[in-house]
Design an enzyme around this catalytic site. Structure first.
Site, PDB file in Angstrom:
ATOM      1  N   SER A  13     -39.312  77.539  -7.411  1.00  0.00           N
ATOM      2  CA  SER A  13     -38.773  78.262  -9.194  1.00  0.00           C
ATOM      3  C   SER A  13     -37.061  79.344  -9.255  1.00  0.00           C
ATOM      4  O   SER A  13     -36.339  78.785  -8.417  1.00  0.00           O
ATOM      5  CB  SER A  13     -40.102  79.890  -8.442  1.00  0.00           C
ATOM      6  OG  SER A  13     -39.269  80.813  -9.650  1.00  0.00           O
ATOM      7  N   TYR A  23     -42.429  86.262  -2.902  1.00  0.00           N
ATOM      8  CA  TYR A  23     -42.768  85.581  -3.900  1.00  0.00           C
ATOM      9  C   TYR A  23     -40.823  84.760  -3.359  1.00  0.00           C
ATOM     10  O   TYR A  23     -40.870  83.408  -3.092  1.00  0.00           O
ATOM     11  CB  TYR A  23     -42.767  85.614  -5.576  1.00  0.00           C
ATOM     12  CG  TYR A  23     -42.642  84.233  -5.935  1.00  0.00           C
ATOM     13  CD1 TYR A  23     -44.149  82.983  -6.146  1.00  0.00           C
ATOM     14  CD2 TYR A  23     -42.456  83.649  -6.719  1.00  0.00           C
ATOM     15  CE1 TYR A  23     -44.870  81.653  -6.386  1.00  0.00           C
ATOM     16  CE2 TYR A  23     -42.241  82.738  -7.819  1.00  0.00           C
ATOM     17  CZ  TYR A  23     -43.003  82.203  -6.752  1.00  0.00           C
ATOM     18  OH  TYR A  23     -43.566  80.490  -8.028  1.00  0.00           O
TER      19      TYR A  23
END
Length: 309
Positions: A189, A202
């Site tokens: 990400s 995350y």
């Protein structure tokens, strides 16, 4: 020649060299098909099967269906939690590509799933492993202690985002090393490039993915293995609440099509020109901006609006 003239000449040469390198990098990002061409048989030369985690929808399904995997002669193994979604994806891929699709139902938030996965794929000539599966602890960003069922979410996120990648590499990498070929593609990400408050857990798992993959490439590049991490920003998937597509938010299919053109661009890619620009922007933001409480609240409201919460 005076010493000062020599100094100026050396400085000028260094500036030209520096600018030339920057220009070359820009051109490589803008024209990946020219700089990093993939032969038509690139994937099939690596093996016969693609194994994709989180493959029932979103980015994982797009890797299997949209561009170069099933469409270029590879059979596909899709591994995900929902049996129904897996079977639907398998039927669509088989109809559109004519390739064989095997599905394995497995919940990557659990610990006891890898023996059955290994039994199902141990005999396969795997060309590419796509480590795509991942979860957010909360769709709406929040501070760590505000996460609902935090203790449970910690275990689930670590199992799904971290352990799954390491374990799948352990299962598939030995065969690739023995055959002297293979591709491991890890979906990370853009949030891994800087400390990103409100996505604390995350974002940290995505940093792990990038470092793990970079070290793995260094260890096994000489064995004929290509390892790359892809770090997208906005992609319209269920995990991100199917945010509306715009200049910076791709459909899963469009992002995958773009990202595969950078497959030979090195051990890390943002997958597109636009996301590369966004990555550079975030890397140059002063860290105090990201740490400021006003930014946290504004960003939270922005995401709520985007996902319709």
């Amino acid at each position: 020649m005076a010493l000062i003239e020599v100094v100026f000449i050396l400085v000028g040469v260094c500036c030209v060299f520096f600018c030339g390198r920057r220009l070359a990098r820009v051109l490589m990002v803008l024209f990946p098909k020219f700089w990093y061409p993939l032969p038509e048989n690139f994937f099939t030369s690596m093996g016969k099967w693609a194994v994709i985690t989180g493959g029932s929808e979103g980015i994982g399904r797009a890797y299997a269906q949209q561009v170069k995997l099933a469409g270029h002669g590879l059979n596909v193994v899709l591994i995900s939690r929902s049996r129904g979604k897996l079977e639907t994806a398998a039927q669509d891929i088989e109809l559109t590509t004519g390739r064989k699709v095997t599905v394995i139902s497995a919940d990557f938030t659990k610990d006891d799933i890898y023996t059955s996965i290994e039994e199902s794929i141990s005999s396969l000539d795997v060309a590419i492993l796509v480590n795509n599966v991942g979860i957010l602890p909360s769709q709406i960003p929040c501070k760590l202690l505000e996460t609902t069922n935090l203790e449970e979410k910690i275990l689930q996120v670590i199992n799904c985002n971290l352990k799954s990648m390491a374990k799948m590499c352990r299962l598939i990498l030995p065969g690739m090393v023995e055959r002297g070929r293979g591709i491991i593609l890890n979906v990370s990400s853009g949030m891994a490039i800087v400390p990103f408050p409100l996505y604390t857990l995350y974002g940290a798992t995505k940093v792990f993915i990038e470092r793990f993959a970079q070290c793995l490439q260094a260890e096994y590049k000489s064995k004929g293995i290509l390892v790359q991490t892809v770090s997208p920003f906005g992609v319209s998937t269920s995990m991100m609440g199917y945010q509306k597509e715009d200049l910076m938010t791709f459909s899963a299919e469009a992002f995958v099509k773009s990202s595969l053109t950078y497959l030979k661009a090195g051990d890390h890619s943002y997958g597109s020109v636009r996301h590369t620009i966004l990555g550079s922007f975030f890397q140059n933001i002063p860290t105090w901006v990201l740490r400021h409480e006003a930014f946290h609240q504004s960003f939270k409201e922005f995401v709520k609006k985007r996902v319709g919460a």
